[in-house]
Design a protein around this motif. Structure first.
Motif, PDB file in Angstrom:
ATOM      1  N   THR A 114       3.929  14.583  -5.930  1.00  0.00           N
ATOM      2  CA  THR A 114       3.537  15.187  -7.215  1.00  0.00           C
ATOM      3  C   THR A 114       1.942  15.644  -7.368  1.00  0.00           C
ATOM      4  OG1 THR A 114       3.508  14.425  -9.720  1.00  0.00           O
ATOM      5  CG2 THR A 114       2.583  13.001  -8.265  1.00  0.00           C
ATOM      6  N   ASP A 115       1.554  16.297  -8.590  1.00  0.00           N
ATOM      7  CA  ASP A 115       0.406  16.857  -8.523  1.00  0.00           C
ATOM      8  C   ASP A 115      -0.884  15.617  -8.931  1.00  0.00           C
ATOM      9  OD1 ASP A 115       1.217  19.411  -8.633  1.00  0.00           O
ATOM     10  OD2 ASP A 115       1.860  19.148 -10.833  1.00  0.00           O
ATOM     11  N   ALA A 116      -1.919  15.715  -8.007  1.00  0.00           N
ATOM     12  CA  ALA A 116      -2.915  14.785  -8.250  1.00  0.00           C
ATOM     13  C   ALA A 116      -3.311  14.491  -9.738  1.00  0.00           C
ATOM     14  CB  ALA A 116      -4.088  14.930  -7.341  1.00  0.00           C
ATOM     15  N   GLU A 117      -3.194  15.313 -10.569  1.00  0.00           N
ATOM     16  CA  GLU A 117      -3.685  15.132 -11.738  1.00  0.00           C
ATOM     17  C   GLU A 117      -2.625  14.445 -12.675  1.00  0.00           C
ATOM     18  OE1 GLU A 117      -1.503  19.135 -13.867  1.00  0.00           O
ATOM     19  OE2 GLU A 117      -3.775  19.140 -13.505  1.00  0.00           O
ATOM     20  N   ARG A 118      -1.574  14.130 -12.130  1.00  0.00           N
ATOM     21  CA  ARG A 118      -0.561  13.186 -12.921  1.00  0.00           C
ATOM     22  C   ARG A 118      -0.610  11.542 -12.626  1.00  0.00           C
ATOM     23  NH1 ARG A 118       3.650  15.474 -15.372  1.00  0.00           N
ATOM     24  NH2 ARG A 118       4.005  17.863 -15.169  1.00  0.00           N
ATOM     25  N   LEU A 119      -1.575  11.299 -11.533  1.00  0.00           N
ATOM     26  CA  LEU A 119      -1.662   9.853 -11.006  1.00  0.00           C
ATOM     27  C   LEU A 119      -2.560   8.953 -11.866  1.00  0.00           C
ATOM     28  CD1 LEU A 119      -2.730  10.662  -7.378  1.00  0.00           C
ATOM     29  CD2 LEU A 119      -0.431  10.164  -8.351  1.00  0.00           C
ATOM     30  N   HIS A 120      -2.044   7.772 -12.020  1.00  0.00           N
ATOM     31  CA  HIS A 120      -2.723   6.581 -12.492  1.00  0.00           C
ATOM     32  C   HIS A 120      -3.095   5.544 -11.324  1.00  0.00           C
ATOM     33  CE1 HIS A 120      -2.499   7.878 -16.876  1.00  0.00           C
ATOM     34  NE2 HIS A 120      -1.458   8.543 -16.396  1.00  0.00           N
ATOM     35  N   PRO A 121      -4.233   5.036 -11.333  1.00  0.00           N
ATOM     36  CA  PRO A 121      -4.252   3.837 -10.551  1.00  0.00           C
ATOM     37  C   PRO A 121      -3.472   2.620 -11.166  1.00  0.00           C
ATOM     38  CG  PRO A 121      -6.376   4.674 -11.036  1.00  0.00           C
ATOM     39  CD  PRO A 121      -5.572   5.469 -11.997  1.00  0.00           C
ATOM     40  N   ILE A 122      -2.769   1.867 -10.366  1.00  0.00           N
ATOM     41  CA  ILE A 122      -1.991   0.768 -10.893  1.00  0.00           C
ATOM     42  C   ILE A 122      -3.075  -0.367 -11.200  1.00  0.00           C
ATOM     43  CG2 ILE A 122      -0.437  -1.066 -10.409  1.00  0.00           C
ATOM     44  CD1 ILE A 122       1.262   0.865  -8.594  1.00  0.00           C
ATOM     45  N   PRO A 123      -2.910  -0.727 -12.451  1.00  0.00           N
ATOM     46  CA  PRO A 123      -4.173  -1.834 -12.729  1.00  0.00           C
ATOM     47  C   PRO A 123      -3.902  -3.008 -11.954  1.00  0.00           C
ATOM     48  CG  PRO A 123      -3.251  -0.737 -14.744  1.00  0.00           C
ATOM     49  CD  PRO A 123      -2.270  -0.250 -13.451  1.00  0.00           C
ATOM     50  N   PRO A 124      -5.055  -3.779 -11.830  1.00  0.00           N
ATOM     51  CA  PRO A 124      -4.800  -5.279 -11.235  1.00  0.00           C
ATOM     52  C   PRO A 124      -3.740  -5.912 -12.015  1.00  0.00           C
ATOM     53  CG  PRO A 124      -7.002  -4.505 -11.247  1.00  0.00           C
ATOM     54  CD  PRO A 124      -6.449  -3.296 -11.961  1.00  0.00           C
ATOM     55  N   GLY A 125      -3.019  -6.855 -11.160  1.00  0.00           N
ATOM     56  CA  GLY A 125      -2.008  -7.604 -11.929  1.00  0.00           C
ATOM     57  C   GLY A 125      -0.593  -7.221 -12.384  1.00  0.00           C
ATOM     58  N   LEU A 126      -0.584  -5.823 -12.118  1.00  0.00           N
ATOM     59  CA  LEU A 126       0.731  -5.105 -12.130  1.00  0.00           C
ATOM     60  C   LEU A 126       1.371  -4.917 -10.983  1.00  0.00           C
ATOM     61  CD1 LEU A 126       0.235  -2.594 -15.179  1.00  0.00           C
ATOM     62  CD2 LEU A 126       1.072  -5.031 -15.211  1.00  0.00           C
ATOM     63  N   ASP A 127       2.575  -4.947 -10.672  1.00  0.00           N
ATOM     64  CA  ASP A 127       3.417  -4.585  -9.528  1.00  0.00           C
ATOM     65  C   ASP A 127       3.777  -3.327  -9.793  1.00  0.00           C
ATOM     66  OD1 ASP A 127       5.833  -4.790 -10.802  1.00  0.00           O
ATOM     67  OD2 ASP A 127       6.271  -6.572  -9.955  1.00  0.00           O
ATOM     68  N   PRO A 128       4.313  -2.464  -8.709  1.00  0.00           N
ATOM     69  CA  PRO A 128       4.766  -1.143  -8.994  1.00  0.00           C
ATOM     70  C   PRO A 128       5.973  -0.915 -10.038  1.00  0.00           C
ATOM     71  CG  PRO A 128       4.344  -1.339  -6.522  1.00  0.00           C
ATOM     72  CD  PRO A 128       4.402  -2.995  -7.119  1.00  0.00           C
ATOM     73  N   ALA A 129       6.782  -1.886  -9.993  1.00  0.00           N
ATOM     74  CA  ALA A 129       8.008  -1.863 -10.854  1.00  0.00           C
ATOM     75  C   ALA A 129       7.390  -2.169 -12.289  1.00  0.00           C
ATOM     76  CB  ALA A 129       8.941  -2.888 -10.556  1.00  0.00           C
ATOM     77  N   GLN A 130       6.556  -3.089 -12.708  1.00  0.00           N
ATOM     78  CA  GLN A 130       5.955  -2.973 -14.071  1.00  0.00           C
ATOM     79  C   GLN A 130       5.352  -1.574 -14.265  1.00  0.00           C
ATOM     80  OE1 GLN A 130       3.737  -6.444 -12.863  1.00  0.00           O
ATOM     81  NE2 GLN A 130       4.934  -7.960 -14.274  1.00  0.00           N
ATOM     82  N   ALA A 131       4.457  -1.294 -13.518  1.00  0.00           N
ATOM     83  CA  ALA A 131       3.642   0.166 -13.770  1.00  0.00           C
ATOM     84  C   ALA A 131       4.756   1.373 -13.999  1.00  0.00           C
ATOM     85  CB  ALA A 131       2.974   0.480 -12.307  1.00  0.00           C
ATOM     86  N   VAL A 132       5.860   1.465 -13.108  1.00  0.00           N
ATOM     87  CA  VAL A 132       6.727   2.307 -13.454  1.00  0.00           C
ATOM     88  C   VAL A 132       7.445   2.233 -14.912  1.00  0.00           C
ATOM     89  CG1 VAL A 132       9.321   2.714 -12.844  1.00  0.00           C
ATOM     90  CG2 VAL A 132       7.525   3.184 -11.196  1.00  0.00           C
ATOM     91  N   ALA A 133       7.551   0.922 -15.321  1.00  0.00           N
ATOM     92  CA  ALA A 133       8.199   0.988 -16.522  1.00  0.00           C
ATOM     93  C   ALA A 133       7.246   1.286 -17.745  1.00  0.00           C
ATOM     94  CB  ALA A 133       8.545  -0.820 -16.818  1.00  0.00           C
ATOM     95  N   MET A 134       5.932   1.107 -17.522  1.00  0.00           N
ATOM     96  CA  MET A 134       4.980   1.337 -18.303  1.00  0.00           C
ATOM     97  C   MET A 134       4.649   2.939 -18.643  1.00  0.00           C
ATOM     98  SD  MET A 134       4.654  -1.307 -20.283  1.00  0.00           S
ATOM     99  CE  MET A 134       3.456  -0.919 -21.249  1.00  0.00           C
ATOM    100  N   ILE A 135       4.776   3.536 -17.371  1.00  0.00           N
ATOM    101  CA  ILE A 135       4.277   5.102 -17.293  1.00  0.00           C
ATOM    102  C   ILE A 135       5.450   5.743 -18.213  1.00  0.00           C
ATOM    103  CG2 ILE A 135       5.621   5.708 -15.318  1.00  0.00           C
ATOM    104  CD1 ILE A 135       1.926   6.535 -16.074  1.00  0.00           C
ATOM    105  N   GLY A 136       6.540   5.525 -18.284  1.00  0.00           N
ATOM    106  CA  GLY A 136       7.757   6.364 -19.070  1.00  0.00           C
ATOM    107  C   GLY A 136       7.908   5.605 -20.398  1.00  0.00           C
ATOM    108  N   THR A 137       8.667   4.592 -20.045  1.00  0.00           N
ATOM    109  CA  THR A 137       9.144   3.511 -21.196  1.00  0.00           C
ATOM    110  C   THR A 137       7.933   2.989 -21.973  1.00  0.00           C
ATOM    111  OG1 THR A 137      11.037   2.911 -20.303  1.00  0.00           O
ATOM    112  CG2 THR A 137      10.439   1.460 -22.051  1.00  0.00           C
ATOM    113  N   GLY A 138       7.003   2.594 -21.457  1.00  0.00           N
ATOM    114  CA  GLY A 138       5.804   2.126 -22.157  1.00  0.00           C
ATOM    115  C   GLY A 138       5.092   3.241 -23.071  1.00  0.00           C
ATOM    116  N   ARG A 139       4.944   4.337 -22.384  1.00  0.00           N
ATOM    117  CA  ARG A 139       4.316   5.707 -22.829  1.00  0.00           C
ATOM    118  C   ARG A 139       5.265   5.964 -24.341  1.00  0.00           C
ATOM    119  NH1 ARG A 139       4.865  11.277 -19.526  1.00  0.00           N
ATOM    120  NH2 ARG A 139       6.785  11.704 -20.190  1.00  0.00           N
ATOM    121  N   THR A 140       6.603   5.895 -23.985  1.00  0.00           N
ATOM    122  CA  THR A 140       7.229   6.438 -25.335  1.00  0.00           C
ATOM    123  C   THR A 140       7.411   5.284 -26.497  1.00  0.00           C
ATOM    124  OG1 THR A 140       8.898   7.434 -23.958  1.00  0.00           O
ATOM    125  CG2 THR A 140       9.704   6.962 -25.857  1.00  0.00           C
ATOM    126  N   THR A 141       7.108   4.207 -26.011  1.00  0.00           N
ATOM    127  CA  THR A 141       7.165   2.893 -26.971  1.00  0.00           C
ATOM    128  C   THR A 141       5.790   3.098 -27.868  1.00  0.00           C
ATOM    129  OG1 THR A 141       8.361   1.414 -25.477  1.00  0.00           O
ATOM    130  CG2 THR A 141       6.951   0.394 -27.494  1.00  0.00           C
TER     131      THR A 141
END
Length: 339
Positions: A114-141
């Motif tokens: 993917t394009d580097a401009e789309r990246l977000h560092p995963i914040p401390p305390g979140l695992d990859p699955a939680q981060a994936v949930a927030m990048i799509g479902t979280g932003r829509t919410t």
């Protein structure tokens, strides 16, 4: 690498687990060693070959999936070298260089570009699955919540309250001090909604469920978060207080059909209906990159513990089973594939 490919539109069984070439990042891009990939209801629609917004049909064969998290393991020319080795999450969306109107995809795989401009560092305390949930479902919410007036005195009616978005809506509304009426399908899902903080959790597959809601909240709800449509939304509209908001962001049970009498009743009660997806959401979020603003906020809310995504995980090889379970409403929370 191992990946899920779709060679022909159709049922979930058309998703095949197979070996494919490892992709290489172009200029300004990164390659992510994927640890988690999000599965969206829209993915099941595209898999069936059903054309419609917000994403066009992909060219076949394709690797589905638009949400990934993992570690950057390779860089394209000119890409910021500080990304290498970092845990990141990204919504793949529409990649630069793809034909106009074609979805990027590529998430259901061990590696994704993917394009580097789309990246977000995963914040401390979140695992990859939680981060994936927030990048799509979280932003829509959070995009949906821009149109809600939640706080003490508000009453939120949330169908599909055990789903990915529904779970986050219940949490946000409770944090804001609102009363929450959760609707979910079956005792197990209503128990999850209650454990998640709902003041009342009702099984909307049971007979006379609307009477149960009305008995507990005779004054009605002030906002309906409608991702369901169909008969459920039709009944839920009768549970709204005068002046309430009907926020529409999906129709998993089919279109909402109303009689002329029902439409007149909504007008009399000053019920306003608004589709909050697409341009309306982006305009409300504001800024040069409104989707990224919502993604950043969603990740921050999860990192702070204010929003806690519910997850249902499947191994990458079982993507077909994940699609089938999602389509038949046998999932709770956000569905995630793990490698």
């Amino acid at each position: 690498m191992n990946a899920i490919r779709l060679h022909a539109f159709g049922p979930a069984e058309n998703l095949t687990y197979e070996r494919t070439p490892v992709p290489h990042p172009a200029a300004g891009q990164v390659r992510i060693a994927v640890a988690a990939a999000g599965v969206h209801l829209l993915d099941t629609t595209l898999r069936q070959g059903v054309q419609g917004p917000p994403a066009p049909l992909p060219e076949l064969p394709t690797i589905p999936g638009r949400e990934v998290a993992g570690t950057v393991d390779a860089l394209g020319p000119g890409t910021d070298p500080t990304w290498l080795g970092r845990p990141v999450v990204a919504h793949l969306g529409f990649a630069l260089g793809t034909p106009p109107g074609r979805s990027a995809g590529g998430g259901y795989a061990e590696y994704a570009v993917t394009d580097a401009e789309r990246l977000h560092p995963i914040p401390p305390g979140l695992d990859p699955a939680q981060a994936v949930a927030m990048i799509g479902t979280g932003r829509t919410t959070l995009g949906i919540l821009q149109f809600a007036d939640l706080g003490p005195g508000a009453t939120a009616l949330v169908p599909a309250a055990a789903g990915g978005i529904g779970t986050l809506l219940v949490q946000y509304a409770k944090n804001a001090g609102a009363t929450v009426i959760a609707l979910a399908g079956g005792p197990a899902k209503t128990a999850l909604a209650a454990a998640n903080g709902a003041d009342l959790a009702v099984d909307y597959t049971a007979p006379h469920w609307a009477d149960t809601v009305r008995a507990h909240h005779p004054d009605g709800a002030t906002v309906l978060f409608d991702s369901v449509g169909g008969p459920t939304a039709r009944a839920a509209l009768g549970l709204l207080a005068p002046g309430a908001r009907h926020l529409v962001f999906g129709w998993s049970a089919g279109p909402l059909t109303l009689t002329d009498t029902e439409r007149a009743d909504l007008t009399t009660r000053r019920i306003t209906t608004r589709n909050v997806l697409g341009p309306a959401m982006l305009e409300r979020a504001g800024g040069d990159n409104p989707l990224r603003r919502l993604e950043t906020r969603a990740l921050a809310e999860a990192a702070a513990g204010r929003l806690r995504p519910a997850l249902q995980r499947y191994p990458l090889a079982e993507a077909a089973a994940a699609h089938h379970a999602l389509e038949t409403r046998r999932t709770t929370g956000k569905v995630v594939l793990t490698t």
